[in-house]
Write an enzyme that holds these catalytic residues in place. Sequence first.
Site, PDB file in Angstrom:
ATOM      1  N   GLN A  35      96.254  59.166  37.213  1.00 14.23           N
ATOM      2  CA  GLN A  35      97.490  58.487  37.606  1.00 14.23           C
ATOM      3  C   GLN A  35      97.264  57.470  38.712  1.00 14.23           C
ATOM      4  OE1 GLN A  35     101.224  60.820  37.655  1.00 14.23           O
ATOM      5  NE2 GLN A  35      99.919  62.592  37.294  1.00 14.23           N
TER       6      GLN A  35
ATOM      7  N   ARG B 190     106.332  60.847  32.192  1.00 13.28           N
ATOM      8  CA  ARG B 190     107.621  60.977  32.900  1.00 13.28           C
ATOM      9  C   ARG B 190     108.628  61.711  32.039  1.00 13.28           C
ATOM     10  NH1 ARG B 190     105.730  61.389  36.983  1.00 13.28           N
ATOM     11  NH2 ARG B 190     103.820  61.256  35.786  1.00 13.28           N
TER      12      ARG B 190
END
Length: 738
Positions: free
Chosen positions: A250, A603
């Site tokens: 990430q 997400r």
Amino acid sequence: MNCLEGLNDKQKEAVMKTEGATLILAGAGSGKTRVLTHRIAYLITEKGVRPNNILALTFTNKAAKEMKERIENLLQMNTYSLWAGTFHSICVRILRRDIERLGYNTNFVIFDYTDQKTVVKNCIKELDVNPKHYEVKSMISFISNQKNKLTSPQEYIKEFFGDFRERQKGEIYELYQSKLKSNNALDFDDLITKTIELFINNEDILDYYQEKFRYILVDEYQDTNSAQYELIRLIGKKYKNVCVVGDADQSIYGWRGADISNILEFEKEYTNSKIIKLEQNYRSTKNILNAANYVIDNNMNRKKKNLWTEQEDGKPLCLYNAESELQEASFVVDRIQNIRDIENYFYKDFCILYRTNAQSRILEEMLIKRNIPYKIVGGLKFYDRKEIKDIVAYLRLIQNPLDDVSFKRIVNTPKRGIGLKTVEKVQDYCNNTGESLYSAILDVQDIGGLSKGAIAKLEKFSLLISKFIAMKEIMGVKELIEAIINDIGYIKELEEQQTLEAESRIENIKEFISVAVNYEENEGEKSLEDFLANISLLSDIDKTDETVNNSVTLMTFHSSKGLEFPIVFMTGMEENVFPLSRAIFEDDELEEERRLCYVGITRAEKQLFLTHTDRRMLHGKSQFNAPSRFLEEIPRNLIEEYLGEKANKRKQIREGMKKQEGKLFKGHVYRHETIKPAINDIENSTNIAIGTKVNHKVWGIGTIVQVKGEGEKTEVTVAFKNKGIKKLMLSFAPIEII
DNA sequence: ACGGGCGTCTTTTTT
DNA sequence: AGACGCCCGT
């Protein structure tokens, strides 16, 4: 209270390993925030650590605030003495106490990007170098890079003394830095580097913080840069109770100096460090998680890991191919309305993601049209509005009279008849005496060469500011802002304009006043300097309006880091948009784009929509982009393509294609496929496509890498062997398809 | 001192 | 398309 309740074994281990260095590799949705809060709670209740001996570094102020709230709920005690915040805000706190040791005043101000631009421009002018060679933007990022590497201007100049260009860059950096100092200002990077400088030069101060912060926790560790790494290293050197949490997959801020190798460095620095992996995902369905895993697996430069979930498969991912961005927006909004009506979701459960802020406009317009409440993260840039910057400049000058940048901004705002020439004369005077502009006009008679009128006007202005400075001592922030606005007649001037634009500016100013009211109600400390630092260190996430309750959220992929939503739309999934065109030929950048895509996918909790368009207006031109390669990286069986009622014709075309190609999503079919024209121009379509080889009369053989525009105006970008990349008008260029 | 108009340039993400 | 900077006229 049990700090371990509801945690899995790995999470428990991460909470209980309080002593020594700990590296927690936490996959997306693996409950790392939970681990961090529980760990702090555990330290306090089980290990008897006092909250003021803990330092928690987060990525946004909001994350810090939420962490504190959760700890308070867990422990039923206040966490006032626990230091939790972003690197930048923690550093401000440290510097406010002791920055005088570095020759700055404690009332320093923070220069934002706009201020930096002004300063760099001044430097280029003052050094009389060719502005063509030193673009302001790249100079700022150059300076930022040097700071993140902890290279001083002097060191840089010394190192590149033989190279004229580089040396001059170093000189601009040097002048920039000295200007900041004489303005008693720090830029964002300085907040970190000056804190380091303070520690290195003052053992007593470093010792104080080493003793104070016996336990250090760092969130989003993959996005820290070398300077931040050094800061943690310094503070943690004594007790080495440093716990960092991150996920290399990430890491999306490489362009800002974030360095994944900090994770490797960590293991080297702390030889006895314990590594704990959190690999169970609690957020997403199997389909979503699988898609994410498949995509990220295409990154070569990465350690494999196994993120898994116990959740059900869930719905397949939904893919939609629109003709235009308008149709894309309308699809997204349709789905939101439809799902909300049928499936019992709220508007707040939806999030729309895009690669660049410019893409938000159409989506916003569509949401407004359909009366759907939404909030937008970033992009808007409330604090970048002229009217807000003006008021803030007044506040900054009042709080730090050495701030010449703010002085210049407001000396003639609103119009006072003090023009450029006058200010230049004052500036010349100051260059000789070394004073600040404000200080110089306190004795305006001493400045030579000014007209009588100019002297009078400057005197009046200096009186005005002096009055405000006096008022600051007895007034709260909100009161002060109101007094300023009244006194300078800012709103009055706007009202007289009677335009829509002026009206919205007035609204913004009122909004700004309510920001101040809010601040005074919520914040413990209530000084002007604290208020100013507060607003300049807000992240986009921090700035979004919490009071807008039940609304759809729009934001960039970057802003979405750390958040989660039941239903996520990833829009603009096209080559040249996502991944961005400039990243396509750079392996490192492409991998970062892919990580960004991974962040986006992860997400989503329940449903994920992926949309792309055939045609998109970009920078004023129509562009035809192939579907994003990231779409091809998701296995076809996880995806269901959405074909609306209007898409029958399209469906036929696609079915035909499928037969031809055999498979739609396997391999890189799309990228070499003929550019799909909008349906109604199908008759006019040509064979020009990305990947097509052409022969040019002069430049020889090349490959088409981009096609823009349509019909006669079609412009192609061709990469020629040894001749570089050329842009050609298709209708004129002497090329033929091979 | 100030504002309008014209030309040029640039195209990311942000504390 | 939009921002920005530069120049010129008032």
